[in-house]
Design a protein around this motif. Structure first.
Motif, PDB file in Angstrom:
ATOM      1  N   ILE A 118      47.947  35.975  38.756  1.00  0.00           N
ATOM      2  CA  ILE A 118      48.378  34.695  40.305  1.00  0.00           C
ATOM      3  C   ILE A 118      49.140  35.302  41.411  1.00  0.00           C
ATOM      4  N   ASN A 121      48.297  38.698  42.836  1.00  0.00           N
ATOM      5  CA  ASN A 121      47.115  37.969  44.074  1.00  0.00           C
ATOM      6  C   ASN A 121      46.158  36.903  43.421  1.00  0.00           C
ATOM      7  N   VAL A 122      46.389  35.878  44.373  1.00  0.00           N
ATOM      8  CA  VAL A 122      45.979  34.581  43.255  1.00  0.00           C
ATOM      9  C   VAL A 122      44.591  34.389  43.480  1.00  0.00           C
ATOM     10  N   TRP A 123      43.412  35.624  43.706  1.00  0.00           N
ATOM     11  CA  TRP A 123      42.668  35.770  43.819  1.00  0.00           C
ATOM     12  C   TRP A 123      41.928  36.871  42.389  1.00  0.00           C
ATOM     13  N   LEU A 124      42.814  37.831  42.037  1.00  0.00           N
ATOM     14  CA  LEU A 124      43.084  38.245  40.649  1.00  0.00           C
ATOM     15  C   LEU A 124      43.394  37.426  39.528  1.00  0.00           C
ATOM     16  N   LEU A 126      42.987  33.935  39.769  1.00  0.00           N
ATOM     17  CA  LEU A 126      41.912  32.735  39.501  1.00  0.00           C
ATOM     18  C   LEU A 126      41.002  33.420  38.647  1.00  0.00           C
ATOM     19  N   ALA A 127      40.147  34.614  39.588  1.00  0.00           N
ATOM     20  CA  ALA A 127      39.282  35.439  38.903  1.00  0.00           C
ATOM     21  C   ALA A 127      39.821  36.009  37.491  1.00  0.00           C
ATOM     22  N   TYR A 156      39.099  43.858  36.974  1.00  0.00           N
ATOM     23  CA  TYR A 156      38.885  42.954  38.732  1.00  0.00           C
ATOM     24  C   TYR A 156      40.041  43.557  39.700  1.00  0.00           C
ATOM     25  N   LEU A 160      39.612  44.526  43.294  1.00  0.00           N
ATOM     26  CA  LEU A 160      39.958  44.035  44.472  1.00  0.00           C
ATOM     27  C   LEU A 160      41.105  45.144  45.577  1.00  0.00           C
TER      28      LEU A 160
END
Length: 201
Positions: A118, A121-124, A126-127, A156, A160
């Motif tokens: 997180i 990268n927050v999306w990394l 969260l995924a 992931y 990304l």
């Protein structure tokens, strides 16, 4: 020199074992003495104290996030490049696995890895967290969920951002997490692995 200092600080932050600290503060048994003997949130949950497990989970994740956030926040001021931040990410993870404050007996790194991802990268993050949750709810095995999430995390990242030094750091952490779960892998194959929420023995 600044990179070395950042890495050492990250390792020390990672060395704070919230499973042990929270258990002591709440008057619970040392998580290294029951269940899987792993100082992590899943094993603390076996004590029957859900609040302790939640606090452990949040603490271990927060320290991973905090170390990476610190490195990113002060990167320009102290001349830290992407490689330095990648080293910080690995260092805080190593601190959790082998904490200097607890005789180098640490956890398996799932929550801390989530916090680190997180922080990267927050999306990394969260995924990867979503992958863990899906597998955990489907099969009720924390270790299996962690192993699957560990495999997917570098994939992931590559999807990304493409391959770079930070992806290498994520790959190293994933490899270490799988290594720390080697006994769980054997238990899963033998049908002896404890499910999430099972009480301590």
């Amino acid at each position: 020199m600044n990179t070395i200092l950042a890495v050492v600080l990250a390792y020390l932050i990672g060395s704070v074992s919230f499973a042990v600290v929270v258990s002591r503060l709440l008057g619970l048994s040392d998580p290294r003495t029951y269940g899987s003997k792993n100082p992590g949130a899943t094993n603390v949950l076996r004590s029957g104290n859900k609040a302790a497990a939640v606090l452990t989970l949040l603490g271990d994740a927060a320290k991973g996030w905090f170390a990476v956030w610190l490195a990113n926040h002060y990167a320009e001021q102290f001349g830290l490049d992407t490689a330095s931040i990648a080293l910080v990410a690995v260092a805080v993870f190593l601190g959790h696995l082998w904490p200097v404050f607890f005789r180098f007996v640490g956890g398996k790194g799932v929550a801390t890895a989530a916090g680190i991802l997180i922080g990267i990268n927050v999306w990394l993050g969260l995924a990867t967290l979503a992958t863990w949750l899906i597998v955990a709810f489907a099969f009720r095995y924390s270790s299996l969920a962690a192993l699957v999430a560990a495999v997917f995390a570098p994939l992931y990242y590559g999807f990304l951002f493409g391959p770079d030094v930070m992806m290498l750091a994520v790959f190293v952490m994933s490899g270490l997490l799988v290594y720390r779960h080697r006994q769980n892998i054997g238990n899963l194959m033998a049908g002896k692995e404890s499910r999430i929420g099972s009480k301590k023995k």
